[in-house]
Design a protein around this motif. Sequence first.
Motif, PDB file in Angstrom:
ATOM      1  N   ALA A 122      38.511  44.926  34.709  1.00  0.00           N
ATOM      2  CA  ALA A 122      39.371  46.077  34.961  1.00  0.00           C
ATOM      3  C   ALA A 122      40.496  46.036  33.947  1.00  0.00           C
ATOM      4  O   ALA A 122      41.133  45.001  33.759  1.00  0.00           O
ATOM      5  CB  ALA A 122      39.928  46.016  36.376  1.00  0.00           C
ATOM      6  N   VAL A 123      40.730  47.146  33.290  1.00  0.00           N
ATOM      7  CA  VAL A 123      41.804  47.255  32.312  1.00  0.00           C
ATOM      8  C   VAL A 123      42.905  48.093  32.951  1.00  0.00           C
ATOM      9  O   VAL A 123      42.713  49.270  33.235  1.00  0.00           O
ATOM     10  CB  VAL A 123      41.301  47.908  31.002  1.00  0.00           C
ATOM     11  CG1 VAL A 123      42.432  48.014  29.997  1.00  0.00           C
ATOM     12  CG2 VAL A 123      40.124  47.129  30.443  1.00  0.00           C
ATOM     13  N   LEU A 124      44.041  47.461  33.201  1.00  0.00           N
ATOM     14  CA  LEU A 124      45.159  48.137  33.868  1.00  0.00           C
ATOM     15  C   LEU A 124      46.238  48.454  32.845  1.00  0.00           C
ATOM     16  O   LEU A 124      46.701  47.564  32.132  1.00  0.00           O
ATOM     17  CB  LEU A 124      45.745  47.259  34.958  1.00  0.00           C
ATOM     18  CG  LEU A 124      44.760  46.655  35.963  1.00  0.00           C
ATOM     19  CD1 LEU A 124      45.474  45.730  36.921  1.00  0.00           C
ATOM     20  CD2 LEU A 124      44.046  47.741  36.702  1.00  0.00           C
ATOM     21  N   GLY A 173      49.598  43.270  47.217  1.00  0.00           N
ATOM     22  CA  GLY A 173      50.702  43.370  46.283  1.00  0.00           C
ATOM     23  C   GLY A 173      50.405  44.398  45.215  1.00  0.00           C
ATOM     24  O   GLY A 173      49.459  45.169  45.322  1.00  0.00           O
ATOM     25  N   THR A 174      51.226  44.385  44.187  1.00  0.00           N
ATOM     26  CA  THR A 174      51.088  45.336  43.094  1.00  0.00           C
ATOM     27  C   THR A 174      50.814  44.595  41.798  1.00  0.00           C
ATOM     28  O   THR A 174      51.480  43.604  41.494  1.00  0.00           O
ATOM     29  CB  THR A 174      52.373  46.169  42.947  1.00  0.00           C
ATOM     30  OG1 THR A 174      52.626  46.852  44.177  1.00  0.00           O
ATOM     31  CG2 THR A 174      52.253  47.188  41.831  1.00  0.00           C
ATOM     32  N   LEU A 175      49.838  45.087  41.065  1.00  0.00           N
ATOM     33  CA  LEU A 175      49.558  44.572  39.725  1.00  0.00           C
ATOM     34  C   LEU A 175      50.118  45.567  38.722  1.00  0.00           C
ATOM     35  O   LEU A 175      49.935  46.774  38.873  1.00  0.00           O
ATOM     36  CB  LEU A 175      48.052  44.424  39.493  1.00  0.00           C
ATOM     37  CG  LEU A 175      47.326  43.351  40.289  1.00  0.00           C
ATOM     38  CD1 LEU A 175      45.821  43.441  40.026  1.00  0.00           C
ATOM     39  CD2 LEU A 175      47.841  41.977  39.937  1.00  0.00           C
ATOM     40  N   THR A 176      50.789  45.054  37.729  1.00  0.00           N
ATOM     41  CA  THR A 176      51.384  45.912  36.709  1.00  0.00           C
ATOM     42  C   THR A 176      50.839  45.536  35.341  1.00  0.00           C
ATOM     43  O   THR A 176      50.894  44.367  34.951  1.00  0.00           O
ATOM     44  CB  THR A 176      52.915  45.778  36.721  1.00  0.00           C
ATOM     45  OG1 THR A 176      53.393  46.103  38.029  1.00  0.00           O
ATOM     46  CG2 THR A 176      53.548  46.726  35.723  1.00  0.00           C
ATOM     47  N   GLY A 177      50.300  46.538  34.656  1.00  0.00           N
ATOM     48  CA  GLY A 177      49.729  46.320  33.340  1.00  0.00           C
ATOM     49  C   GLY A 177      50.771  46.370  32.255  1.00  0.00           C
ATOM     50  O   GLY A 177      51.938  46.590  32.532  1.00  0.00           O
ATOM     51  N   PRO A 178      50.367  46.093  31.046  1.00  0.00           N
ATOM     52  CA  PRO A 178      48.964  45.972  30.662  1.00  0.00           C
ATOM     53  C   PRO A 178      48.396  44.600  30.994  1.00  0.00           C
ATOM     54  O   PRO A 178      49.045  43.587  30.760  1.00  0.00           O
ATOM     55  CB  PRO A 178      48.990  46.194  29.150  1.00  0.00           C
ATOM     56  CG  PRO A 178      50.355  45.744  28.732  1.00  0.00           C
ATOM     57  CD  PRO A 178      51.260  46.023  29.900  1.00  0.00           C
ATOM     58  N   LEU A 179      47.206  44.595  31.589  1.00  0.00           N
ATOM     59  CA  LEU A 179      46.489  43.356  31.874  1.00  0.00           C
ATOM     60  C   LEU A 179      45.040  43.652  32.151  1.00  0.00           C
ATOM     61  O   LEU A 179      44.655  44.796  32.337  1.00  0.00           O
ATOM     62  CB  LEU A 179      47.126  42.589  33.044  1.00  0.00           C
ATOM     63  CG  LEU A 179      47.145  43.223  34.441  1.00  0.00           C
ATOM     64  CD1 LEU A 179      45.870  42.904  35.195  1.00  0.00           C
ATOM     65  CD2 LEU A 179      48.318  42.681  35.209  1.00  0.00           C
ATOM     66  N   GLU A 180      44.244  42.585  32.153  1.00  0.00           N
ATOM     67  CA  GLU A 180      42.824  42.678  32.473  1.00  0.00           C
ATOM     68  C   GLU A 180      42.508  41.702  33.584  1.00  0.00           C
ATOM     69  O   GLU A 180      43.049  40.599  33.614  1.00  0.00           O
ATOM     70  CB  GLU A 180      41.966  42.360  31.248  1.00  0.00           C
ATOM     71  CG  GLU A 180      42.115  43.351  30.126  1.00  0.00           C
ATOM     72  CD  GLU A 180      41.219  43.041  28.942  1.00  0.00           C
ATOM     73  OE1 GLU A 180      40.490  42.027  28.976  1.00  0.00           O
ATOM     74  OE2 GLU A 180      41.246  43.823  27.979  1.00  0.00           O
ATOM     75  N   GLN A 202      36.493  45.040  43.710  1.00  0.00           N
ATOM     76  CA  GLN A 202      37.271  43.835  44.019  1.00  0.00           C
ATOM     77  C   GLN A 202      37.564  43.113  42.707  1.00  0.00           C
ATOM     78  O   GLN A 202      36.686  42.899  41.885  1.00  0.00           O
ATOM     79  CB  GLN A 202      36.511  42.909  44.965  1.00  0.00           C
ATOM     80  CG  GLN A 202      37.371  41.742  45.423  1.00  0.00           C
ATOM     81  CD  GLN A 202      36.621  40.792  46.326  1.00  0.00           C
ATOM     82  OE1 GLN A 202      35.456  40.472  46.063  1.00  0.00           O
ATOM     83  NE2 GLN A 202      37.266  40.348  47.386  1.00  0.00           N
ATOM     84  N   LEU A 203      38.845  42.740  42.556  1.00  0.00           N
ATOM     85  CA  LEU A 203      39.284  42.041  41.347  1.00  0.00           C
ATOM     86  C   LEU A 203      39.685  40.617  41.679  1.00  0.00           C
ATOM     87  O   LEU A 203      40.141  40.332  42.787  1.00  0.00           O
ATOM     88  CB  LEU A 203      40.498  42.756  40.733  1.00  0.00           C
ATOM     89  CG  LEU A 203      40.384  44.249  40.463  1.00  0.00           C
ATOM     90  CD1 LEU A 203      41.673  44.757  39.822  1.00  0.00           C
ATOM     91  CD2 LEU A 203      39.187  44.556  39.590  1.00  0.00           C
ATOM     92  N   ASN A 204      39.551  39.748  40.706  1.00  0.00           N
ATOM     93  CA  ASN A 204      40.078  38.390  40.787  1.00  0.00           C
ATOM     94  C   ASN A 204      41.339  38.403  39.931  1.00  0.00           C
ATOM     95  O   ASN A 204      41.276  38.290  38.722  1.00  0.00           O
ATOM     96  CB  ASN A 204      39.060  37.379  40.278  1.00  0.00           C
ATOM     97  CG  ASN A 204      39.558  35.955  40.381  1.00  0.00           C
ATOM     98  OD1 ASN A 204      40.643  35.696  40.883  1.00  0.00           O
ATOM     99  ND2 ASN A 204      38.764  35.027  39.902  1.00  0.00           N
ATOM    100  N   SER A 205      42.488  38.557  40.574  1.00  0.00           N
ATOM    101  CA  SER A 205      43.737  38.775  39.851  1.00  0.00           C
ATOM    102  C   SER A 205      44.698  37.606  40.029  1.00  0.00           C
ATOM    103  O   SER A 205      44.412  36.646  40.751  1.00  0.00           O
ATOM    104  CB  SER A 205      44.408  40.052  40.360  1.00  0.00           C
ATOM    105  OG  SER A 205      44.980  39.818  41.640  1.00  0.00           O
ATOM    106  N   GLN A 243      40.441  51.576  34.574  1.00  0.00           N
ATOM    107  CA  GLN A 243      39.353  51.691  33.614  1.00  0.00           C
ATOM    108  C   GLN A 243      38.579  50.386  33.663  1.00  0.00           C
ATOM    109  O   GLN A 243      39.181  49.317  33.835  1.00  0.00           O
ATOM    110  CB  GLN A 243      39.882  51.900  32.205  1.00  0.00           C
ATOM    111  CG  GLN A 243      40.456  53.265  31.960  1.00  0.00           C
ATOM    112  CD  GLN A 243      40.815  53.448  30.495  1.00  0.00           C
ATOM    113  OE1 GLN A 243      41.074  52.485  29.782  1.00  0.00           O
ATOM    114  NE2 GLN A 243      40.821  54.695  30.041  1.00  0.00           N
ATOM    115  N   VAL A 244      37.277  50.465  33.531  1.00  0.00           N
ATOM    116  CA  VAL A 244      36.450  49.259  33.543  1.00  0.00           C
ATOM    117  C   VAL A 244      35.756  49.136  32.192  1.00  0.00           C
ATOM    118  O   VAL A 244      35.173  50.103  31.692  1.00  0.00           O
ATOM    119  CB  VAL A 244      35.404  49.300  34.677  1.00  0.00           C
ATOM    120  CG1 VAL A 244      34.495  48.078  34.607  1.00  0.00           C
ATOM    121  CG2 VAL A 244      36.094  49.374  36.026  1.00  0.00           C
TER     122      VAL A 244
END
Length: 111
Positions: free
Chosen positions: A42-44, A62-69, A83-86, A99-100
């Motif tokens: 996942a591209v955030l 929680g919240t994920l904030t990009g830019p990250l993968e 489902q992501l492993n974050s 975006q994937v």
Amino acid sequence: WFLVQGSFGQGWVNSEFAVFRGSIQAVPIINEAFGVLASPVAVLSGSITLYAAPGTNFGAIGTLTGPLESPVVARTADGTWLQLNSSLGYGWVLASQIQVRGDVGVVPVVG
């Protein structure tokens, strides 16, 4: 990893997502495998909410904030949730919010 054969052809399955029956000692070991393992990510670019289960009515992790993968590790049958492993652990996001990169079709269906 197990190399499996089926009507789909031949492919690799992570042992975490497989049930093995029989004698594991009878399975040959492949020391050298060639090819590329598809690992969709996942591209955030912005912020997204990560949920404990696929649905907004479940608790937010929680919240994920990009830019990250983040690696995509599972999906719902209809593909609307991934489902992501974050960095926050495993959590679910709406597929429409990210975006994937890679083939989501190789990701196991959960639920």
